[in-house]
Design an enzyme around this catalytic site. Sequence first.
Site, PDB file in Angstrom:
ATOM      1  CG  HIS A  24      -1.625   1.088   1.317  1.00  0.00           C
ATOM      2  ND1 HIS A  24      -3.201   1.146   1.124  1.00  0.00           N
ATOM      3  CD2 HIS A  24      -1.477   2.344   1.741  1.00  0.00           C
ATOM      4  CE1 HIS A  24      -3.728   2.350   1.114  1.00  0.00           C
ATOM      5  NE2 HIS A  24      -2.880   2.947   1.742  1.00  0.00           N
ATOM      6  CD  GLU A  25       1.452   3.842   3.734  1.00  0.00           C
ATOM      7  OE1 GLU A  25       1.785   4.646   3.135  1.00  0.00           O
ATOM      8  OE2 GLU A  25       0.515   3.430   4.354  1.00  0.00           O
TER       9      GLU A  25
ATOM     10  CG  HIS B 177       0.188   6.370  -0.736  1.00  0.00           C
ATOM     11  ND1 HIS B 177      -0.831   6.736  -1.391  1.00  0.00           N
ATOM     12  CD2 HIS B 177      -0.337   5.637   0.368  1.00  0.00           C
ATOM     13  CE1 HIS B 177      -1.859   6.621  -0.790  1.00  0.00           C
ATOM     14  NE2 HIS B 177      -1.766   6.024   0.409  1.00  0.00           N
TER      15      HIS B 177
ATOM     16  CG  HIS C 155       0.346   8.888  -7.168  1.00  0.00           C
ATOM     17  ND1 HIS C 155      -0.860   9.235  -6.269  1.00  0.00           N
ATOM     18  CD2 HIS C 155       0.048   9.097  -8.329  1.00  0.00           C
ATOM     19  CE1 HIS C 155      -1.546   9.798  -7.068  1.00  0.00           C
ATOM     20  NE2 HIS C 155      -1.223   9.842  -8.468  1.00  0.00           N
TER      21      HIS C 155
HETATM   22 ZN   LIG Z   1      -2.883   5.205   2.014  1.00  0.00          ZN
END
Ligand SMILES: [Zn+2]
Length: 681
Positions: free
Chosen positions: A470-471, A474, A477
Amino acid sequence: MSSPETANPLLTVEFRIPFDRIRAADVGPATAELLAQARARLDTIAHLPGERTYRNSMDALDRLTEPLDYAMGVVRHLESVATYPELRAAFNAAQPEVSAFYSGIPLHHELWEGIKAFASTPEGKAITGERRRYLDKTIDTFRRHGADLDAAGKKKLEELDVELTQVTTKFGENVLDSTNAFEFVIPDEADLAGLPPTAVAAARDSAERKGLEGWRFTLQAPDYLAVMTYMDNAATRRHLYQAYSVRATEEGRNNRPLIARILELRSQKARLLGFGDFADLVLEDRMAHNGARALHFLEDLKAKTERRFREENRELLEFRRSVEGPDAPELEPWDVAYFAEKQRAALYDFDEETLRPYFPLEKVVAGMFDLVHRLYGITVTEEKGVPTWDAQVCYYNVHDEDGKFIGGFYADWYPRENKRGGAWMDAFITGGPTEKGFEPHLGLICGNLSKPIGGKPALLTHRDVETIFHEFGHLLHHLLSKVRVRSLAGTSVAWDFVELPSQIMENWCWERASLDLFARHWETGEPVPEDLFQKMKQARTFRAANAQMRQLGFGFVDLMLHTRYSPQRDGDPVEYSRRVLQEYSPAPLPPQHAMIAGFTHLFSSPVGYAAAYYSYKWAEVLDADAFTRFRESGIFSREVGGEFREKILSRGDSQDPAELYRSFMGREPDPMALLVRSGLA
Ligand SMILES: [Zn+2]
């Protein structure tokens, strides 16, 4: 004269951040100097003598706070991961003036006049693409912050903001104090039946710290959840449930009048700024755009979840009666989690701990880098000897397919006493294409994972693995951003869009083929056995309709309070909220139920999650839906990966997120994929 070694290391943006040279004593002088520079630049933009151009107005505004952002970012980061009293004091001392500077920018009258003046030049009227979006968004943001109000309007807005801050702060304090005021001590060990040993030990420890005999339970989440889920004694469960559901409604700490006041202030603020209600004000620059659209989204999902929700509740009652006999009563709210846990154990003999040996941290991380190499063509390599803030921290370089250096990041996985909890990603430097060529990005990823012990590597839970993915989503991105406008780059996107790049990564933690890339037994190298994999997947969808209805209920009550609720017509907001939430509850809520009075997400800060709680579900719909393209073309598809990178990951906020999403999917988001993934379709 100061040499580079003695100069303040926070004053210049350096790609190789000199963590070994930054001291608490640097914070104050650096902040003062950088604030003065930023104020001078702001003044220059506001009072330009000659003609306004994109470069001297908008580009200058975009770069205005860059050195200050960098310095504060580095200091805030060090305060989170390697803090000590002097650093905390220096950070806290600098913080108020810095945040006052940032929040004052949209209220700077001459600057606002200058931006509007540029917008009306031929260049301002003709610009397109990201520059157009940046200009339009800047104007909208300034307006939403009251730039267009007259003096009386600005004064009124300030009064509303001041009171909102006071009342919401008080709301949060009441919840905290009310939660802490409660304790329940069980003197007899026999009454603890059902609780796992860790919860028993924690309750004993809690009692001892208070100098008490017996076992002490509070309303803090770990205690409360353990009792609700495992405690055999229904009277104790009821006692804690009832205490929890009326938090912050007692004399002296009563949030009822505060909720009414916060809703009134928010509504006044929205109307002052020209919006119909607070949801429309908050959502204008988010993907949903307005409250009606967000409400419709939740209603649609609710309609698609209700049937299974009723079935699950009937199955749970049948389960209870299969255990306690046909005359066992209907479930009360304090029975639901308890019997659900018993039902789960009966249906799936699955202990998450059995997966740990298959998730050694180093293998998981290496497998994740392999995955993003397949999907996006990027290569991640560790570089040793780079200055960091702790010996445990690793640094990595990221190169593109053609060998171009895209950026770097630090990874800090383990807990320390001087580091805060949780997992997160952050940016140090936002690079991207510039006139001088491509400048690399710099970011970080942090976690608090179980450390290696007893000669074993760090072995993770599946949830930990999802968190890392998940991290890292990010972080991608940020690292893959190709946006020229700094303010629109990377993760600077709408709140209901920002979790798409992160949550989509979690999907690869649930696919056999990708799991085999990184899930290998730390001793034998074996992949996760098929029966264990199947159990893990089945357990994922257990009572998914209840989990979904719960989130939908919170999202719904939030939007209803901020759009349709009227004190004259609907009366007490706590009563009103209980009536709304009842439809989403598996058991009848007691008449005194006042969950909303403890709902800090909505009411403990001026905005927070207010009118935006729906974003959790919204992002899940997006990530499940977008992942169907990978599933259809193969989960390692370089082609779909390339498109996702090109149309989503590299684009930041350079275009309306709804358009970015449509350009990747070729259509609007469809909630079906989430329903399938949750076993609800
Ligand atoms: Zn998040």
